[in-house]
Write an enzyme that holds these catalytic residues in place. Structure first.
Site, PDB file in Angstrom:
ATOM      1  N   CYS A 166     -85.844   5.378  58.666  1.00 47.54           N
ATOM      2  CA  CYS A 166     -85.577   6.359  59.723  1.00 47.54           C
ATOM      3  C   CYS A 166     -85.781   7.779  59.208  1.00 47.54           C
ATOM      4  O   CYS A 166     -85.122   8.201  58.259  1.00 47.54           O
ATOM      5  CB  CYS A 166     -84.146   6.157  60.220  1.00 47.54           C
ATOM      6  SG  CYS A 166     -83.412   7.562  61.044  1.00 47.54           S
ATOM      7  N   CYS A 169     -82.789  10.098  59.290  1.00 46.13           N
ATOM      8  CA  CYS A 169     -81.876   9.675  58.219  1.00 46.13           C
ATOM      9  C   CYS A 169     -82.300  10.282  56.887  1.00 46.13           C
ATOM     10  O   CYS A 169     -81.463  10.766  56.100  1.00 46.13           O
ATOM     11  CB  CYS A 169     -81.863   8.150  58.091  1.00 46.13           C
ATOM     12  SG  CYS A 169     -81.330   7.263  59.566  1.00 46.13           S
TER      13      CYS A 169
END
Length: 239
Positions: A166, A169
């Site tokens: 991600c 992230c």
């Protein structure tokens, strides 16, 4: 007869009101020019559903990669935020079209599919980048009992639910590492959402990254997506 008509109308109104507001799903197929315009002007997630080998040869900047052929495609899609636009592309449009159809079934609210895929993007002479091959390390699994012990035995705990693939992230990881170094009295816990599916279900994690602050064992704050460092620090301070 008139009574039957009135009864039917009242029944329709009652049923309609009981349903509540309907959330509209929007799926759009757009060309490279429109795709470029959208990803540069709106908050959202760029999703590349090609294989990692294809991605390493070139991809749109800040694109999150989930391989269409991966056995856990659905579970990974479910870790994406459904409340923001998602811009999907593949090599030529086939895989992305199928992914978009799946995302619609999963409840995503606004999805855009790039017609012609990455090939059309390059043909239109839009910028793309090449990166080194990603190496994903096996992440630690934490049981519900272990996690409960952590949040109950520390005054303040900041939990970062994220994944290795991600992009938001990845952007937040150094921020959380800084907070960890600067706040020794706060327990920082990184939870890989791919590895710890039981914790994801228990704490109803929908979209990564998710940041949860526990104080004295109780959840006090939750945020989905990128968050300002200062705001997060304010949330972990003891009152």
């Amino acid at each position: 007869m008139m009574q039957k008509i009135i009864y039917s109308l009242v029944s329709f109104v009652f049923v309609s009101c009981s349903l509540g507001p309907v959330e509209v799903q929007v799926v759009n197929n757009v060309d490279a020019k429109e795709f470029s315009k959208l990803i540069n002007s709106d908050e959202g997630i760029i999703l590349d559903v090609r294989t990692i080998d294809e991605v390493n040869k070139g991809h749109i900047q800040d694109a999150t990669n989930i391989d269409f052929y991966a056995s856990d495609l659905t579970s990974k899609l479910n870790l994406l935020r459904k409340d923001v636009p998602v811009y999907v592309y593949c090599a030529s449009g086939g895989r992305s079209s199928k992914t978009v159809a799946k995302m619609k079934d999963l409840g995503f609210k606004k999805v855009f599919n790039l017609i012609g895929g990455f090939g059309a993007w390059k043909l239109a002479d839009f910028k793309f980048i090449k990166t080194k091959e990603q190496v994903f390390k096996k992440q630690k699994s934490i049981s519900i009992i272990e996690f409960s012990d952590i949040i109950e035995s520390n005054n303040v705990v900041l939990v970062d639910f994220s994944t290795q693939w991600c992009v938001p992230c990845k952007k937040m990881k150094p921020v959380i590492e800084e907070i960890k170094k600067e706040n020794k009295d706060v327990k920082i816990v990184f939870i890989d959402a791919d590895t710890n599916k039981e914790l994801v279900r228990k704490y109803k994690v929908r979209g990564v990254p998710v940041f949860i602050v526990f104080k004295d064992g109780n959840e006090e704050f939750r945020h989905v997506g990128i968050i300002d460092k200062k705001e997060l620090i304010n949330k972990i301070k003891l009152e």
